[in-house]
Design an enzyme around this catalytic site. Structure first.
Site, PDB file in Angstrom:
ATOM      1  CG  ASP A 120      -6.956 -75.444  -8.888  1.00 56.06           C
ATOM      2  OD1 ASP A 120      -7.386 -74.344  -9.320  1.00 56.06           O
ATOM      3  OD2 ASP A 120      -5.794 -75.840  -9.089  1.00 56.06           O
ATOM      4  CG  HIS A 121      -5.739 -73.589  -4.749  1.00 55.26           C
ATOM      5  ND1 HIS A 121      -5.612 -74.927  -5.084  1.00 55.26           N
ATOM      6  CD2 HIS A 121      -4.515 -73.025  -4.959  1.00 55.26           C
ATOM      7  CE1 HIS A 121      -4.354 -75.147  -5.443  1.00 55.26           C
ATOM      8  NE2 HIS A 121      -3.672 -74.015  -5.391  1.00 55.26           N
ATOM      9  CB  CYS A 125      -6.640 -75.598 -12.570  1.00 60.62           C
ATOM     10  SG  CYS A 125      -5.803 -76.098 -14.087  1.00 60.62           S
ATOM     11  N   GLY A 126      -5.110 -73.108 -12.515  1.00 58.13           N
ATOM     12  CA  GLY A 126      -4.198 -72.014 -12.822  1.00 58.13           C
ATOM     13  C   GLY A 126      -3.979 -71.843 -14.309  1.00 58.13           C
ATOM     14  N   GLY A 169      -5.424 -74.251 -16.617  1.00 57.21           N
ATOM     15  CA  GLY A 169      -6.448 -75.012 -17.343  1.00 57.21           C
ATOM     16  C   GLY A 169      -5.930 -76.359 -17.808  1.00 57.21           C
ATOM     17  CG  ASN A 177     -12.085 -80.545 -31.352  1.00 45.91           C
ATOM     18  OD1 ASN A 177     -11.682 -79.385 -31.249  1.00 45.91           O
ATOM     19  ND2 ASN A 177     -11.503 -81.421 -32.163  1.00 45.91           N
ATOM     20  NE  ARG A 210      -2.055 -69.530 -10.159  1.00 45.26           N
ATOM     21  CZ  ARG A 210      -1.597 -70.548  -9.434  1.00 45.26           C
ATOM     22  NH1 ARG A 210      -0.823 -71.472  -9.972  1.00 45.26           N
ATOM     23  NH2 ARG A 210      -1.923 -70.659  -8.158  1.00 45.26           N
ATOM     24  NE  ARG A 243     -11.703 -85.949 -39.715  1.00 44.63           N
ATOM     25  CZ  ARG A 243     -11.616 -84.936 -40.569  1.00 44.63           C
ATOM     26  NH1 ARG A 243     -11.777 -83.691 -40.169  1.00 44.63           N
ATOM     27  NH2 ARG A 243     -11.365 -85.175 -41.841  1.00 44.63           N
TER      28      ARG A 243
END
Ligand code: RB5
Length: 154
Positions: free
Chosen positions: A16-17, A73-74, A76, A107, A117, A144
């Site tokens: 995103d931004h 994103c900011g 995550g 995983n 951020r 799993r």
């Protein structure tokens, strides 16, 4: 080079931004390391909605077998929540190289989520280095991971 190895060098990225600048940094870093990066946007710092980009990356991933997704994103958090709504996605928010190592080893995460951020560019580089150097262990971890995917409707 085997197809699988070649595909593992394909990265599909979106942000995103808030993650726009970090996406440029990660794209440049991976480009210098020889990865082929497919950028699904956003393409400017103008405000957008992070789910659009988390979902776009997760939906594009099966079209490139063995490719890696990166969503930013900011924090995550939002992009990882959104990406994990898509069947087959295993997005892991990593804030340290240890998270990256375990996300891959245990995983078999196929999407790396980063917080622009919360994580410096230097930390991102270290996370990326470990992520791409680490293989899934399989065995009991495959069982799993299969249990997680058995919950997802195709
Ligand atoms: C955008 O301000 C911010 O909410 C977003 O980038 C992300 O941090 C959401 O989880």
């Amino acid at each position: 080079m085997a197809d699988q190895d070649r595909n593992r060098r394909v990265v599909i990225i979106g942000s995103d931004h808030a993650g726009f600048e970090a996406k440029s940094h990660v794209t440049d870093y991976l480009g210098r390391m020889g990865y082929s990066v497919l950028d699904l946007g956003t393409h400017s710092p103008e405000s957008v909605d992070y789910p659009d980009f988390g979902v776009a990356v997760a939906k594009a991933l099966p079209k490139h077998k063995d490719a890696t997704g990166i969503v930013i994103c900011g924090t995550g958090i939002g992009v990882s929540i959104a990406a994990n709504k898509v069947a087959g996605a295993r997005a892991a928010l990593c804030t340290s190289p240890y998270h990256a190592e375990m996300a891959r080893r245990h995983n078999n995460a196929n999407i790396l989520a980063l917080g622009a951020r919360t994580t410096t560019f230097e930390e991102m580089d270290a996370i990326l280095d470990v992520w791409f150097a680490t293989e899934f262990e399989g065995g009991r971890h495959q069982r799993r991971v299969d249990k997680i995917h058995s919950l997802t409707q195709k």
